[in-house]
Design an enzyme around this catalytic site. Structure first.
Site, PDB file in Angstrom:
ATOM      1  N   THR A 137       0.832  -1.206   0.000  1.00  9.47           N
ATOM      2  CA  THR A 137       0.000   0.000   0.000  1.00  9.47           C
ATOM      3  C   THR A 137       0.867   1.256   0.000  1.00  9.47           C
ATOM      4  OG1 THR A 137      -0.149  -0.328   2.401  1.00  9.47           O
ATOM      5  CG2 THR A 137      -2.026  -1.039   1.068  1.00  9.47           C
ATOM      6  N   MET A 229      -0.871   0.260   7.607  1.00 12.67           N
ATOM      7  CA  MET A 229      -1.174  -0.559   6.428  1.00 12.67           C
ATOM      8  C   MET A 229       0.048  -1.340   5.971  1.00 12.67           C
ATOM      9  SD  MET A 229      -3.846   1.562   4.006  1.00 12.67           S
ATOM     10  CE  MET A 229      -2.855   3.049   3.822  1.00 12.67           C
ATOM     11  N   HIS A 230       1.229  -0.734   6.095  1.00 19.81           N
ATOM     12  CA  HIS A 230       2.447  -1.429   5.689  1.00 19.81           C
ATOM     13  C   HIS A 230       2.698  -2.679   6.516  1.00 19.81           C
ATOM     14  CE1 HIS A 230       4.623   1.997   3.312  1.00 19.81           C
ATOM     15  NE2 HIS A 230       3.536   1.526   2.713  1.00 19.81           N
ATOM     16  N   THR A 231       2.305  -2.643   7.798  1.00 16.75           N
ATOM     17  CA  THR A 231       2.494  -3.844   8.615  1.00 16.75           C
ATOM     18  C   THR A 231       1.642  -4.999   8.100  1.00 16.75           C
ATOM     19  OG1 THR A 231       0.754  -3.277  10.223  1.00 16.75           O
ATOM     20  CG2 THR A 231       2.971  -2.418  10.649  1.00 16.75           C
TER      21      THR A 231
END
Length: 249
Positions: A137, A229-231
């Site tokens: 994302t 979101m990156h996690t």
């Protein structure tokens, strides 16, 4: 010469030009380019006479976003895009910044330009927010600045599809920026900068601070949401495969 890949010149009284010219990396966010940009903006902020900044690239490149190595560092959890805050340098600069995007603006490179106060695109160049091309994302505050500058409909399309758009196409789509032949972009930027330089510095600083206040206030929360979101999205095996196989294509 300000650094080996970033030049800072006081081109005219009160007007600074920052030129990104990392030819070896096509103006990707190499460590040297990021360090040069941070130093250049710090020097401008410390100068009591500046009134306008023009940020530009070289030949057919404006800025090209993260290197493959930096994307792999993000995938492996060794870094976060906030570790070196390059994306908001123009936003946080005291005086107005004009992005003369004469060349391609790719991913974070396009986002870097959109954080400027005034944006100029070229008809021939390619612009995209290509994060999702690699399966993760968007970051760099792009989910805030792209809708703010381009409008929600076009921004959603660009962010979700990761498609590339020529400046001429964006002009037809109604982007609210001048879109000019590449060889006219820098000249137009200087025309705008000279208009700014006619104004009192304190008035320029005060008005920019007011106009960007809501964006600067909202940005930290949005950046944290992007990190969250990156996690969920950055650590997929498919993302690593895409970075290795698709980078530069």
């Amino acid at each position: 010469m300000f650094s080996s890949v970033v030049r800072l010149d006081e081109a005219e009284a009160g007007i600074f030009q920052i030129t990104m010219e990392d030819r070896a990396n096509r103006n990707m966010f190499s460590g040297e380019l990021i360090a040069g940009l941070r130093s250049a903006f710090a020097e401008i902020d410390a100068n009591p006479d500046g009134k306008a900044v023009i940020l530009t690239g070289y030949d057919s490149y404006f800025a090209s976003g993260g290197t493959r190595e930096s994307l792999l560092s993000l995938h492996e959890g060794r870094a976060r895009f906030t570790d070196l805050d390059v994306y908001s340098l123009a936003l946080n600069c005291k005086i107005p910044v004009i992005s003369a995007m004469q060349g391609h603006g790719i991913g974070g490179g396009f986002v870097l330009g959109l954080f400027s106060d005034i944006v100029i695109l070229s008809l021939e160049s390619v612009y995209n927010t290509n994060f999702m091309k690699y399966g993760f994302t968007p970051g760099f505050g792009s989910t805030l600045i792209v809708p703010r500058k381009l409008g929600m409909s076009l921004a959603q399309e660009m962010l979700l599809s990761a498609g590339s758009y020529r400046g001429a196409e964006l002009q037809k789509r109604g982007v609210p920026f001048p879109v000019l032949p590449r060889n006219e972009v820098l000249e137009h930027a200087y025309g705008v900068a000279r208009q700014l330089a006619e104004k009192p510095r304190i008035s320029l600083i005060t008005l920019k601070d007011h106009l960007t206040a809501s964006l600067r206030r909202e940005l930290p929360e949005v950046v944290q949401q992007e990190l969250d979101m990156h996690t969920k999205t950055f650590f997929q095996d498919e993302v690593r495969d895409r970075i290795m196989n698709l980078f530069g294509n």
